[in-house]
Design an enzyme around this catalytic site. Structure first.
Site, PDB file in Angstrom:
ATOM      1  N   ASP A 177       7.536  -1.348  -2.829  1.00 23.35           N
ATOM      2  CA  ASP A 177       6.952  -0.069  -2.422  1.00 23.35           C
ATOM      3  C   ASP A 177       7.269   0.904  -3.549  1.00 23.35           C
ATOM      4  OD1 ASP A 177       6.341   2.451  -1.428  1.00 23.35           O
ATOM      5  OD2 ASP A 177       7.034   2.018   0.597  1.00 23.35           O
ATOM      6  N   HIS A 178       6.239   1.269  -4.331  1.00 22.77           N
ATOM      7  CA  HIS A 178       6.506   2.024  -5.550  1.00 22.77           C
ATOM      8  C   HIS A 178       7.169   3.368  -5.283  1.00 22.77           C
ATOM      9  CE1 HIS A 178       2.564   3.781  -4.464  1.00 22.77           C
ATOM     10  NE2 HIS A 178       2.978   4.837  -5.126  1.00 22.77           N
ATOM     11  N   HIS A 240       5.362   4.115   3.074  1.00 25.45           N
ATOM     12  CA  HIS A 240       5.908   5.137   2.175  1.00 25.45           C
ATOM     13  C   HIS A 240       6.718   6.188   2.922  1.00 25.45           C
ATOM     14  CE1 HIS A 240       3.638   3.215  -0.838  1.00 25.45           C
ATOM     15  NE2 HIS A 240       2.518   3.886  -0.737  1.00 25.45           N
TER      16      HIS A 240
END
Length: 484
Positions: A177-178, A240
């Site tokens: 998950d960037h 996110h």
């Protein structure tokens, strides 16, 4: 200030979907930046794998063009770029068949860290995992990296985890998950657990509420077919925003260790109360003079998929009982920004009288743009005329506070890929985390379906639907302004 660059061990990194959009935009330019910074060893190699029938030289040309297009500043370092391209290879592989797998195995070197990046559709994850084992390309030390979406609900997430677990153990699976690779997200843990100043105040006794905002100015763009089956809840909130909520709310882990950190995040998810229908707002952007509506963008005139979500959440544990967490995210909003705002309570008694007004300390953690943190404090306004109070920021914008080195902060993807090579899973989601997040999210989505809920329209360039403002106003609070 001189940054310390610690090289990783030698490796072979295979990027399945190496000719795809994500590889060209993020993965390959990020890897070049790590090479140019001295973090990638000369023995490190990147191997593109995809269906396209091309030679290594043709793939290298594509990589060079991708770096020039998506990171033109770094591409000016032509000497390092040429050296980097010498470490780039390509194999045409049929993910659904047997073609190319032996050739890939011949290219991989023994006694090297092997990492496999699945930059492909989730429907191929299980198949590629199975092929890696069948052709004996991955041993017990190999790592696989999988991109979201990690399923579309609890049932599919469990099926995906089960499929991967048939071939790889949990310690080999890196769910990326960037958002967790952003410098400020990691600094959030440093601020919380590295400073005595904040942690004693980090609870319901001193915090009035917390706001998490991820706003985008763009629409769904070319992702319409995917987005219309997912929406903001699945695309942003379940992963996110949930991860940001966990980091802001979790208990201090015993040590900065992957499982210790992820254990505490999991406790937060499991302590989340169900969200009542009147505590959540869905929205869908309308057309403007310069842009199309959501329904036009996804080419579905009857779509009821949300492009905006705002909600009020509560965590039932000793630290946060009674403190609301407000989350919102949306597309086609007035500015691009990601912020976590910790709003502290008023002083118990003001010695300055009612005329001094209400002043609150707010810790603002900016993830984008201009990564940094600001702590709002109250001081006397300069000049004569009595005691007039004013709020001023104690600003720590990284680029200003840390000098030129801060401008070279690694992109989220390149940081996380290097963590894969190191074998550090701290910033990656564990399978039980993913499933717990879906277990909390599914009832919300199912409730919309059962009630035939219709998203509220909102103007492009606004802060979202008016109902989202009322969500806060009912509690006597206001959203922080969305601004660059």
């Amino acid at each position: 200030m001189v940054s310390r660059v610690i090289p990783v061990d030698s490796f072979d990194l295979v990027i399945f979907g190496g000719t795809g959009d994500l590889a060209r935009r993020k993965i390959l330019p990020g890897l070049f930046r790590r090479y140019a910074s001295g973090q990638m060893p000369d023995e490190g190699r990147i191997i593109g794998a995809a269906r396209s029938d091309m030679t290594c030289d043709e793939f290298r040309t594509m990589v060079k063009e991708a770096v020039e297009e998506f990171d033109p500043k770094s591409a000016k370092d032509t000497e390092n770029l040429e050296k980097f391209l010498e470490r780039v290879f390509y194999v045409a592989v049929d993910a659904m068949g047997d073609g190319g797998w032996k050739e890939l195995g011949d290219l991989l070197r023994p006694d090297m860290i092997r990492a496999f990046y699945f930059s492909v559709a989730p429907s191929l994850f299980g198949t590629i995992a199975e092929r890696l084992k069948t052709f004996d390309l991955a041993d017990d030390d190999a790592r696989i990296v999988v991109e979201k979406p990690f399923g579309k609900d609890l049932e599919t997430a469990r099926a995906l985890n089960k499929s991967l677990a048939e071939h790889f153990h949990e310690g080999q699976i890196y769910r990326i998950d960037h958002y967790l690779g952003k410098e400020t997200v990691q600094n959030l843990m440093a601020v919380r657990f590295g400073n005595m100043l904040f942690e004693p105040l980090w609870n319901s006794q001193y915090v009035d509420h917390i706001q998490i905002t991820v706003a985008e100015t763009v629409g769904v763009g070319g992702r319409g077919s995917y987005y219309d089956t997912s929406g903001a809840m699945r695309d942003m909130v379940q992963n996110h925003l949930m991860q940001l909520l966990c980091l802001i709310a979790m208990e201090p882990p015993a040590k900065f260790d992957p499982d210790a950190v992820r254990d505490e995040k999991l406790k937060v998810i499991r302590a989340l109360d169900p969200v009542e229908p009147h505590h959540i707002v869905r929205g869908q952007y309308s057309a403007s003079e310069k842009s199309a509506s959501y329904r036009e963008d996804v080419e579905n005139p009857r779509s009821f998929t949300e492009s905006f979500v705002a909600m009020r959440c509560e965590i039932s544990n000793w630290r946060w009982a009674g403190t609301p967490f407000y989350m919102r995210t949306g597309k086609r909003l007035k500015a691009r920004t990601s912020e976590i705002a910790v709003v502290f309570k008023d002083a118990p008694h003001s010695i300055f009288g009612a005329e001094a007004g209400v002043h609150r300390n707010v810790l603002s953690i900016r993830l984008q743009p201009n990564e940094g943190m600001t702590l709002g404090v109250t001081i006397k306004e300069p000049g004569p005329g009595g005691m007039r109070l004013v709020d001023v920021p104690l600003d720590m914008t990284f680029a200003e506070a840390l000098g030129p080195d801060a401008e070279e902060v690694p992109d989220a993807y390149e940081r996380l890929i290097m963590d894969v090579i190191r074998g550090n899973q701290t910033l990656f989601m564990r399978g039980d985390e993913v499933e717990a997040a879906w277990a909390w999210t599914d009832p919300i989505i199912n409730g919309w379906t059962n009630r035939n809920d219709v998203p509220k329209p909102y103007d492009t360039g606004s802060a979202g639907p008016d109902d989202a403002l009322m969500l806060m106003h009912r509690d006597g609070r206001r959203w922080r302004e969305i601004k660059e």
